[in-house]
Design an enzyme around this catalytic site. Structure first.
Site, PDB file in Angstrom:
ATOM      1  N   GLU A 118     -25.601  41.489 -42.612  1.00  0.00           N
ATOM      2  CA  GLU A 118     -24.201  41.096 -42.446  1.00  0.00           C
ATOM      3  C   GLU A 118     -23.996  39.583 -42.564  1.00  0.00           C
ATOM      4  O   GLU A 118     -23.201  39.118 -43.368  1.00  0.00           O
ATOM      5  CB  GLU A 118     -23.689  41.591 -41.084  1.00  0.00           C
ATOM      6  CG  GLU A 118     -22.277  41.138 -40.789  1.00  0.00           C
ATOM      7  CD  GLU A 118     -21.740  41.691 -39.477  1.00  0.00           C
ATOM      8  OE1 GLU A 118     -22.466  42.418 -38.781  1.00  0.00           O
ATOM      9  OE2 GLU A 118     -20.581  41.382 -39.157  1.00  0.00           O
ATOM     10  N   TRP A 121     -12.522  34.786 -30.923  1.00  0.00           N
ATOM     11  CA  TRP A 121     -13.793  35.509 -30.881  1.00  0.00           C
ATOM     12  C   TRP A 121     -14.910  34.818 -30.088  1.00  0.00           C
ATOM     13  O   TRP A 121     -16.000  35.367 -29.950  1.00  0.00           O
ATOM     14  CB  TRP A 121     -14.287  35.771 -32.306  1.00  0.00           C
ATOM     15  CG  TRP A 121     -13.386  36.694 -33.058  1.00  0.00           C
ATOM     16  CD1 TRP A 121     -12.332  36.346 -33.847  1.00  0.00           C
ATOM     17  CD2 TRP A 121     -13.436  38.128 -33.064  1.00  0.00           C
ATOM     18  NE1 TRP A 121     -11.727  37.471 -34.360  1.00  0.00           N
ATOM     19  CE2 TRP A 121     -12.383  38.582 -33.901  1.00  0.00           C
ATOM     20  CE3 TRP A 121     -14.274  39.070 -32.465  1.00  0.00           C
ATOM     21  CZ2 TRP A 121     -12.149  39.938 -34.133  1.00  0.00           C
ATOM     22  CZ3 TRP A 121     -14.030  40.422 -32.698  1.00  0.00           C
ATOM     23  CH2 TRP A 121     -12.983  40.838 -33.523  1.00  0.00           C
ATOM     24  N   ARG A 138     -19.194  33.070 -24.744  1.00  0.00           N
ATOM     25  CA  ARG A 138     -19.553  34.411 -25.202  1.00  0.00           C
ATOM     26  C   ARG A 138     -21.048  34.674 -25.076  1.00  0.00           C
ATOM     27  O   ARG A 138     -21.468  35.797 -24.810  1.00  0.00           O
ATOM     28  CB  ARG A 138     -19.093  34.581 -26.654  1.00  0.00           C
ATOM     29  CG  ARG A 138     -19.582  35.849 -27.283  1.00  0.00           C
ATOM     30  CD  ARG A 138     -18.854  36.124 -28.569  1.00  0.00           C
ATOM     31  NE  ARG A 138     -19.594  37.088 -29.370  1.00  0.00           N
ATOM     32  CZ  ARG A 138     -19.227  37.488 -30.568  1.00  0.00           C
ATOM     33  NH1 ARG A 138     -18.124  37.008 -31.112  1.00  0.00           N
ATOM     34  NH2 ARG A 138     -19.940  38.374 -31.240  1.00  0.00           N
ATOM     35  N   GLU A 167     -14.875  44.974 -28.172  1.00  0.00           N
ATOM     36  CA  GLU A 167     -14.110  44.922 -29.419  1.00  0.00           C
ATOM     37  C   GLU A 167     -13.120  46.085 -29.511  1.00  0.00           C
ATOM     38  O   GLU A 167     -13.104  46.827 -30.485  1.00  0.00           O
ATOM     39  CB  GLU A 167     -15.068  44.888 -30.625  1.00  0.00           C
ATOM     40  CG  GLU A 167     -15.982  43.665 -30.586  1.00  0.00           C
ATOM     41  CD  GLU A 167     -16.900  43.519 -31.791  1.00  0.00           C
ATOM     42  OE1 GLU A 167     -17.231  44.538 -32.422  1.00  0.00           O
ATOM     43  OE2 GLU A 167     -17.279  42.368 -32.091  1.00  0.00           O
ATOM     44  N   LYS A 212     -28.864  43.394 -28.275  1.00  0.00           N
ATOM     45  CA  LYS A 212     -29.055  42.686 -29.553  1.00  0.00           C
ATOM     46  C   LYS A 212     -30.077  41.569 -29.390  1.00  0.00           C
ATOM     47  O   LYS A 212     -30.179  40.969 -28.316  1.00  0.00           O
ATOM     48  CB  LYS A 212     -27.731  42.104 -30.052  1.00  0.00           C
ATOM     49  CG  LYS A 212     -26.780  43.164 -30.602  1.00  0.00           C
ATOM     50  CD  LYS A 212     -25.596  42.556 -31.361  1.00  0.00           C
ATOM     51  CE  LYS A 212     -24.665  43.679 -31.821  1.00  0.00           C
ATOM     52  NZ  LYS A 212     -23.524  43.206 -32.639  1.00  0.00           N
ATOM     53  N   ASN A 229     -18.570  52.209 -33.731  1.00  0.00           N
ATOM     54  CA  ASN A 229     -17.115  52.229 -33.608  1.00  0.00           C
ATOM     55  C   ASN A 229     -16.673  53.623 -34.030  1.00  0.00           C
ATOM     56  O   ASN A 229     -16.640  53.944 -35.212  1.00  0.00           O
ATOM     57  CB  ASN A 229     -16.474  51.172 -34.514  1.00  0.00           C
ATOM     58  CG  ASN A 229     -16.881  49.768 -34.099  1.00  0.00           C
ATOM     59  OD1 ASN A 229     -16.915  49.442 -32.918  1.00  0.00           O
ATOM     60  ND2 ASN A 229     -17.216  48.932 -35.076  1.00  0.00           N
ATOM     61  N   GLU A 270     -19.608  50.545 -42.247  1.00  0.00           N
ATOM     62  CA  GLU A 270     -19.274  49.249 -41.673  1.00  0.00           C
ATOM     63  C   GLU A 270     -20.489  48.342 -41.867  1.00  0.00           C
ATOM     64  O   GLU A 270     -21.606  48.688 -41.486  1.00  0.00           O
ATOM     65  CB  GLU A 270     -18.941  49.413 -40.177  1.00  0.00           C
ATOM     66  CG  GLU A 270     -18.552  48.109 -39.529  1.00  0.00           C
ATOM     67  CD  GLU A 270     -17.657  48.287 -38.294  1.00  0.00           C
ATOM     68  OE1 GLU A 270     -17.026  49.346 -38.145  1.00  0.00           O
ATOM     69  OE2 GLU A 270     -17.599  47.347 -37.481  1.00  0.00           O
ATOM     70  N   ASP A 319     -24.446  37.312 -32.146  1.00  0.00           N
ATOM     71  CA  ASP A 319     -24.267  38.448 -33.044  1.00  0.00           C
ATOM     72  C   ASP A 319     -25.014  38.262 -34.364  1.00  0.00           C
ATOM     73  O   ASP A 319     -24.396  37.987 -35.384  1.00  0.00           O
ATOM     74  CB  ASP A 319     -22.769  38.637 -33.319  1.00  0.00           C
ATOM     75  CG  ASP A 319     -22.465  39.969 -33.974  1.00  0.00           C
ATOM     76  OD1 ASP A 319     -23.374  40.807 -34.052  1.00  0.00           O
ATOM     77  OD2 ASP A 319     -21.319  40.158 -34.413  1.00  0.00           O
TER      78      ASP A 319
END
Ligand code: BDP
Length: 684
Positions: free
Chosen positions: A398, A546, A341, A291, A365, A207, A164, A370
């Protein structure tokens, strides 16, 4: 290949240098029971291999300490202890080491010593790094201890072999729902990790899908044990991500309620079984209630209930629980302006401060959203004083160009670790918070999401190796500067030609800002294609669930997170940040749109309007991306063809793709605002 060797490339040294080193390196005494201690064995092998390659001659292992010039071993070995001052030795912590040049019996000797075998291994790698970077060794007086107890890598690898957010091929651990038989690549990886003094690895994705749920059962534990053994020889402890609903999905129970006695017993039994296979198992990493992952909320319990249950199961064996704070509502209604968020992690976890077991660490984080190209530092770091904390960074790119674009993240991470939370007055940096020093916490550290895969050069973009290297160096010693880390990596990887060192170092150090220039402006984030997150898409996340919005309209752009008129997020910071971010006048330019909704004509500290800033940075970013190509081309012939070509190819792709970014972003804002570019450049 050279690319595969990464920072374990031991280029042969020029004769004069080798000669100078050889006097202290040709006869080695390895103290301790090397045959029976796998970490000491690795230390010895690494030392011999590195010296042989760099000096061009095989060093000799001596039987007695007296015959050797270089001695390596733990500080409690008499041959070592006899050469080192007691007070000096006392300064070396459990994983620390010293490198000392001493005079004994009229001759000069070099000692590499640690309190534990792991320290010896780290000392050896540090010593080899000195030779790689061509430092002096005749007058060494180095003592190093890690700033952080846990220096961890998180793999988001799935057992089907995919990764991922992986941009460098497939998993080095799994293929087709099974472990890869041949462990040699994992061993090479362990060496790379140990060389930058990392000591912990999670080998499966946060995940946790169906197959991976069974990693903690008999079906896979013998395989897990094999992998753990490979890492163990390099001082690295293995951890697993777990599925909170495993009691149901792998245990046949009807509930995963953390307060249910049967569930608790199930986890205790799992712990017992795991430790039978892996006696030094590190513990669990948990993504829960996030999530669509299961978690304690299903049973009306909170995250402390969930984490503590697991910690109690692991405690008898010395294991720990790392509980992620990436918890937010990913199904929010975009029409509802009352949820933010960015506030979620703090809102969830701050009320639980003090309720977590001593053996639980909260993994936070770096930013509140994110891993965007620019975010403020998560206020949760300043919000917890009675809880172990860990910083989570994303080494894998990412949102930062997916290892096609050059984006060296060490400068970004430095801003994070040096950020002063003011949680206990001035000097309460994130570095001191997560090391445990600030609030005297027993556990803490760094976690980084891996950017490696089975590509020949590990990271896809060869220069992305620098992100992994730099992550390890920072986790060990957050006070290192970006420049120091960069210089080291470039020399080790590409040699010492001043033009090469200067050019590549500057390319790396400027790359984050270049990437930022042509992507989402002024901290607003998220203008990416949904799902895979590569390439521009201005409204891709705008009307979705989101919680990732920029609110651009014909009047202005940005998210109002002030207390006065917005979501109130700024109140999660201590002063002076709370007021600074709250104030439109004082808010730093680069984060303006993260905190404020402003008209396009708003004037920045730079003197430019927001709209002109967007145009200028996007034109400039594209020029800079093109310049990266030219700068690299200036090194042709100075770098082997294979590595030269592979980097060139990516830089060319980046330069093209940067144009797409520029045009999409500029056009979007031109159409929204109707304001022309002052310089009349072409906007579509
Ligand atoms: C996001 C990634 C997603 C991860 C998630 C996480 O897009 O793939 O599962 O973070 O950290 O950045 O759990």
């Amino acid at each position: 290949s050279t690319a595969y060797q990464a920072w374990l490339r031991y280029e042969k040294l020029p004769a004069e240098l080798a000669e100078a080193y050889v006097q202290l390196c040709s006869k080695i005494y390895a103290a301790g029971n090397v045959a029976e201690d796998p970490v000491l064995r690795s230390a010895q092998e690494e030392l011999l291999e590195g010296l042989q390659a760099m000096l061009g001659q095989q060093p000799e292992l001596t039987d007695t300490a007296g015959d050797a010039a270089l001695l390596a071993g733990t500080l409690d070995e008499p041959e070592i202890a006899g050469l080192i001052d007691k007070d000096e030795a006392a300064k070396v912590d459990e994983e620390g080491y010293l490198l000392h040049t001493v005079i004994s019996g009229g001759s000069r000797k070099l000692v590499i010593a640690g309190t534990t075998s792991k320290g010896v291994l780290y000392g050896v790698f540090h010593f080899l790094r000195i030779l790689q970077t061509r430092g002096r060794i005749d007058n060494l007086s180095v003592i190093e201890n890690p700033a952080n107890k846990l220096r961890m890598i998180n793999h988001w690898d799935n057992m089907d072999g995919s990764i991922e957010r992986g941009y460098a091929g497939e998993s080095i651990f799994y293929r087709d729902h099974a472990f890869i038989e041949d462990l040699s690549r994992i061993r090479d990886y362990a060496r790379l990790m140990a060389a930058v003094q990392l000591n912990a690895v999670v080998i499966n994705n946060v995940n946790v899908h169906e197959t991976e749920t069974k990693l903690i059962t008999k079906e896979f534990l013998p395989q897990v044990a094999r992998v753990a053994e490979v890492f163990r020889a390099y001082g690295i402890r293995l951890y697993l991500s777990i599925n909170f609903a495993a009691p149901i999905q792998a245990g046949g129970l009807e509930t995963a309620d953390p307060l249910d006695p049967q569930v608790r017993r199930w986890w205790q039994d799992r712990a017992k079984e795991i430790y039978e296979h892996v006696p030094d198992f590190g513990g669990f990493l948990v993504k829960a209630d996030s999530e669509h992952r299961p978690g304690p909320f299903t049973y009306g319990r909170d995250h402390a209930d969930g984490a503590n249950m697991l910690a109690e199961a692991l405690e008898p064996y010395g294991g720990i629980v790392i509980w992620r704070c990436f918890v937010y509502n990913c199904m929010q209604d975009w029409r509802d302006r009352s949820t933010d968020r960015a506030k979620a992690a703090y809102d969830h976890f701050r009320p639980l401060d003090g309720r977590f077991h001593e053996r639980v660490i909260l993994q936070i984080k770096n930013g509140p959203m994110d891993f965007q190209v620019r975010e403020p530092v998560s206020p949760l770091f300043g919000g917890l004083t009675r809880t172990n904390q860990m910083l989570e960074l994303q080494i894998t790119q990412e949102y930062t160009g997916q290892q096609i674009h050059l984006c060296y993240l060490v400068p970004q991470w430095k801003e994070v670790v040096d950020f002063d939370t003011y949680a206990a007055g001035e000097g309460s940096t994130v570095a001191r918070t997560v090391s445990g020093e600030l609030f005297n916490r027993p556990l803490g550290g760094f976690a980084g999401v891996a950017n490696i895969g089975n590509d020949e050069n590990w990271t896809g973009h060869l220069l992305a190796q620098a992100n992994f290297y730099g992550y390890g160096r920072l986790a060990w010693k957050p006070t290192l500067t970006s420049e120091e880390i960069t210089d080291e990596w470039v020399r080790i990887t590409f040699g010492h030609d001043p033009q090469v060192v200067e050019t590549i170092s500057r390319m790396l150090l400027e790359s984050w800002s270049i990437y930022e220039n042509y992507t989402a402006p002024l901290g607003v984030g998220w203008m990416v294609n949904p799902g895979h997150h590569y390439g521009p898409n201005v409204d891709g996340y705008e009307y979705s669930r989101w919680g990732t919005y920029h609110f651009a309209d014909c009047h202005g752009i940005g998210v109002d997170r002030t207390v006065k008129t917005g979501t109130g997020y700024t109140a999660q910071y201590h002063e002076p940040h709370a007021s600074r971010y709250e104030s439109l006048e004082e808010c730093p330019d680069e984060l303006l749109l993260f905190f404020h909704h402003v008209p396009y004509t708003h004037v920045l500290h730079s003197g430019k309007t927001v709209i002109q800033h967007i145009y200028d940075t996007h034109f400039e970013g594209v020029e800079q991306a093109a310049e990266l190509v030219e700068r690299w081309r200036s090194l042709e012939g100075k770098i082997d063809a294979e590595r030269y070509e592979s980097v060139l190819e990516r830089l060319l792709e980046q330069a093209e793709h940067a144009k797409e970014w520029r045009d999409v972003i500029n056009t979007y804002f031109y159409r929204k605002s109707g304001i022309a570019d002052q310089h009349g450049r072409k906007i579509y």
